[in-house]
Design a protein around this motif. Structure first.
Motif, PDB file in Angstrom:
ATOM      1  N   SER A  78      -0.476   4.922   7.564  1.00  0.00           N
ATOM      2  CA  SER A  78       0.641   4.562   8.437  1.00  0.00           C
ATOM      3  C   SER A  78       1.258   3.224   8.034  1.00  0.00           C
ATOM      4  CB  SER A  78       0.172   4.503   9.889  1.00  0.00           C
ATOM      5  OG  SER A  78      -0.881   3.571  10.026  1.00  0.00           O
ATOM      6  N   VAL A  79       0.610   2.506   7.149  1.00  0.00           N
ATOM      7  CA  VAL A  79       1.118   1.218   6.663  1.00  0.00           C
ATOM      8  C   VAL A  79       1.040   1.234   5.136  1.00  0.00           C
ATOM      9  CG1 VAL A  79       0.427  -0.013   8.738  1.00  0.00           C
ATOM     10  CG2 VAL A  79      -1.164   0.150   6.813  1.00  0.00           C
ATOM     11  N   PRO A  80       1.729   0.306   4.457  1.00  0.00           N
ATOM     12  CA  PRO A  80       1.682   0.291   2.985  1.00  0.00           C
ATOM     13  C   PRO A  80       0.246   0.207   2.493  1.00  0.00           C
ATOM     14  CG  PRO A  80       3.438  -1.106   3.763  1.00  0.00           C
ATOM     15  CD  PRO A  80       2.706  -0.666   4.990  1.00  0.00           C
ATOM     16  N   PRO A  81      -0.112   1.092   1.572  1.00  0.00           N
ATOM     17  CA  PRO A  81      -1.507   1.146   1.114  1.00  0.00           C
ATOM     18  C   PRO A  81      -1.748   0.322  -0.137  1.00  0.00           C
ATOM     19  CG  PRO A  81      -0.328   3.005   0.234  1.00  0.00           C
ATOM     20  CD  PRO A  81       0.675   2.187   1.023  1.00  0.00           C
ATOM     21  N   TYR A  82      -3.023   0.043  -0.348  1.00  0.00           N
ATOM     22  CA  TYR A  82      -3.496  -0.407  -1.653  1.00  0.00           C
ATOM     23  C   TYR A  82      -4.262   0.772  -2.256  1.00  0.00           C
ATOM     24  CZ  TYR A  82      -2.624  -4.933   0.557  1.00  0.00           C
ATOM     25  OH  TYR A  82      -2.045  -5.975   1.219  1.00  0.00           O
ATOM     26  N   LEU A  83      -4.002   1.062  -3.530  1.00  0.00           N
ATOM     27  CA  LEU A  83      -4.543   2.266  -4.139  1.00  0.00           C
ATOM     28  C   LEU A  83      -5.346   1.938  -5.394  1.00  0.00           C
ATOM     29  CD1 LEU A  83      -1.276   4.234  -3.628  1.00  0.00           C
ATOM     30  CD2 LEU A  83      -3.455   4.887  -2.602  1.00  0.00           C
ATOM     31  N   PHE A  84      -6.412   2.674  -5.594  1.00  0.00           N
ATOM     32  CA  PHE A  84      -7.330   2.417  -6.702  1.00  0.00           C
ATOM     33  C   PHE A  84      -7.761   3.738  -7.339  1.00  0.00           C
ATOM     34  CE2 PHE A  84      -8.174  -1.963  -5.285  1.00  0.00           C
ATOM     35  CZ  PHE A  84      -7.878  -1.890  -3.939  1.00  0.00           C
ATOM     36  N   TRP A  85      -8.006   3.675  -8.638  1.00  0.00           N
ATOM     37  CA  TRP A  85      -8.682   4.764  -9.343  1.00  0.00           C
ATOM     38  C   TRP A  85      -9.951   4.191  -9.974  1.00  0.00           C
ATOM     39  CZ3 TRP A  85      -8.385   9.913  -9.568  1.00  0.00           C
ATOM     40  CH2 TRP A  85      -7.184  10.553  -9.181  1.00  0.00           C
ATOM     41  N   LEU A 102      -7.847   1.205 -12.548  1.00  0.00           N
ATOM     42  CA  LEU A 102      -6.594   0.513 -12.267  1.00  0.00           C
ATOM     43  C   LEU A 102      -6.400   0.410 -10.765  1.00  0.00           C
ATOM     44  CD1 LEU A 102      -4.686   3.094 -11.370  1.00  0.00           C
ATOM     45  CD2 LEU A 102      -4.429   3.354 -13.831  1.00  0.00           C
ATOM     46  N   LYS A 103      -5.425  -0.424 -10.376  1.00  0.00           N
ATOM     47  CA  LYS A 103      -5.144  -0.595  -8.962  1.00  0.00           C
ATOM     48  C   LYS A 103      -3.662  -0.864  -8.748  1.00  0.00           C
ATOM     49  CE  LYS A 103      -5.929  -5.605  -8.915  1.00  0.00           C
ATOM     50  NZ  LYS A 103      -6.596  -6.750  -8.243  1.00  0.00           N
ATOM     51  N   TYR A 161     -13.689  11.234 -11.560  1.00  0.00           N
ATOM     52  CA  TYR A 161     -12.687  10.248 -11.212  1.00  0.00           C
ATOM     53  C   TYR A 161     -12.442  10.266  -9.710  1.00  0.00           C
ATOM     54  CZ  TYR A 161     -11.827   9.885 -16.187  1.00  0.00           C
ATOM     55  OH  TYR A 161     -11.977   9.671 -17.533  1.00  0.00           O
ATOM     56  N   PHE A 162     -12.386   9.066  -9.140  1.00  0.00           N
ATOM     57  CA  PHE A 162     -12.197   8.927  -7.704  1.00  0.00           C
ATOM     58  C   PHE A 162     -10.953   8.098  -7.417  1.00  0.00           C
ATOM     59  CE2 PHE A 162     -16.085  10.708  -6.067  1.00  0.00           C
ATOM     60  CZ  PHE A 162     -16.978  10.578  -7.111  1.00  0.00           C
ATOM     61  N   CYS A 163     -10.135   8.601  -6.519  1.00  0.00           N
ATOM     62  CA  CYS A 163      -8.996   7.870  -5.983  1.00  0.00           C
ATOM     63  C   CYS A 163      -9.434   7.255  -4.656  1.00  0.00           C
ATOM     64  CB  CYS A 163      -7.834   8.827  -5.779  1.00  0.00           C
ATOM     65  SG  CYS A 163      -6.320   8.094  -5.156  1.00  0.00           S
ATOM     66  N   ALA A 164      -8.967   6.044  -4.358  1.00  0.00           N
ATOM     67  CA  ALA A 164      -9.362   5.378  -3.124  1.00  0.00           C
ATOM     68  C   ALA A 164      -8.176   4.615  -2.556  1.00  0.00           C
ATOM     69  CB  ALA A 164     -10.538   4.430  -3.368  1.00  0.00           C
ATOM     70  N   VAL A 165      -8.169   4.477  -1.223  1.00  0.00           N
ATOM     71  CA  VAL A 165      -7.079   3.789  -0.533  1.00  0.00           C
ATOM     72  C   VAL A 165      -7.632   2.811   0.485  1.00  0.00           C
ATOM     73  CG1 VAL A 165      -6.883   5.596   1.226  1.00  0.00           C
ATOM     74  CG2 VAL A 165      -4.923   4.113   0.758  1.00  0.00           C
TER      75      VAL A 165
END
Lengths: 114, 114
Positions: A28-35, A48-49, A89-93
């Motif tokens: 619901s708010v701007p995310p930070y994203l990671f792989w 990366l992020k 591989y994992f995506c994370a927020v």
């Protein structure tokens, strides 16, 4: 609350082919994203992020990802697969504010065929 | 080299026994985390600590306990109340608890039931 969906629990490519691993997030708010990448019986290593700024992010080992807000996506790509890319591989927020939680997707296992 | 050390790499628990997993970091990070990884489930947060002598429950804290008496150490105890402890346990740390900081992972401890 944020969430992550990784489309495809298993992706198989030939050596030299394009790698595309899909990640969609909900926030619901701007995310930070990671792989992250995980080799068998090891911990996770940051690939990366994306936090702010340029939406195309370059990482280690030739991987890159593009943050697309309109599509709520953060897909991971590599132009040419190498045998050593075989891993999970994992995506994370995560989101800002008082919520420090990093939420992971269920992972995508990448197989690279010779 | 700086990093996170988890020990032991493999651990076996008998019925009714408590076991403690060690996590030590020399990265001078303030925040530390414990995750549980099950096949096809991604990573689930057990406990986290943003500062010495303070920690919070994650999503699956039942049957687990932690302490944070030193900045560099964050041991996890799997108690006999955890009925399904067989899993891969990962410890992580980050510079601070801020959401835009990536987490760095140890190589994990694999816990099995005898």
């Amino acid at each position: 609350a944020q969430s992550v969906t990784q489309l495809g629990s298993h992706v198989s490519v030939s050596e030299g082919a394009l790698v595309l691993l899909r990640c969609n997030y909900s926030s619901s708010v701007p995310p930070y994203l990671f792989w992250y990448v995980q080799y068998p019986n090891q911990g996770l290593q940051l690939l990366l992020k994306y936090t702010t700024g340029a939406t195309l992010v370059k990482g280690i080992n030739g991987f890159e990802a593009e943050f697309k807000k309109s599509e709520t996506s953060f897909h991971l790509t590599k132009p040419s697969a190498h045998m050593s890319d075989a891993a999970e591989y994992f995506c994370a927020v995560s989101v800002g504010g008082s919520n420090y939680k990093l939420t992971f997707g269920k992972g995508t296992l990448l197989t690279v065929n010779p | 080299d700086g990093g996170i050390t988890q020990s032991p790499k493999y651990l076996f628990r008998k019925e009714g026994q408590n076991v403690t997993l060690s996590c030590e970091q020399n990265l001078n990070h303030d925040a530390m985390y414990w995750y549980r990884q099950d096949p096809g489930q991604g990573l689930r947060l057990i406990y986290y600590s943003q500062i010495v002598n303070d920690f919070q429950k994650g999503d699956i804290a039942e049957g687990y306990s932690v302490s944070r008496e030193k900045k560099e150490s964050f041991p996890l105890t799997v108690t006999s109340a955890q009925k399904n402890p067989t899993a891969f346990y990962l410890c992580a740390s980050s510079i601070s608890g801020a959401s835009n900081q990536p987490q760095h992972f140890g190589d994990g401890t694999r816990l099995s039931i005898l």
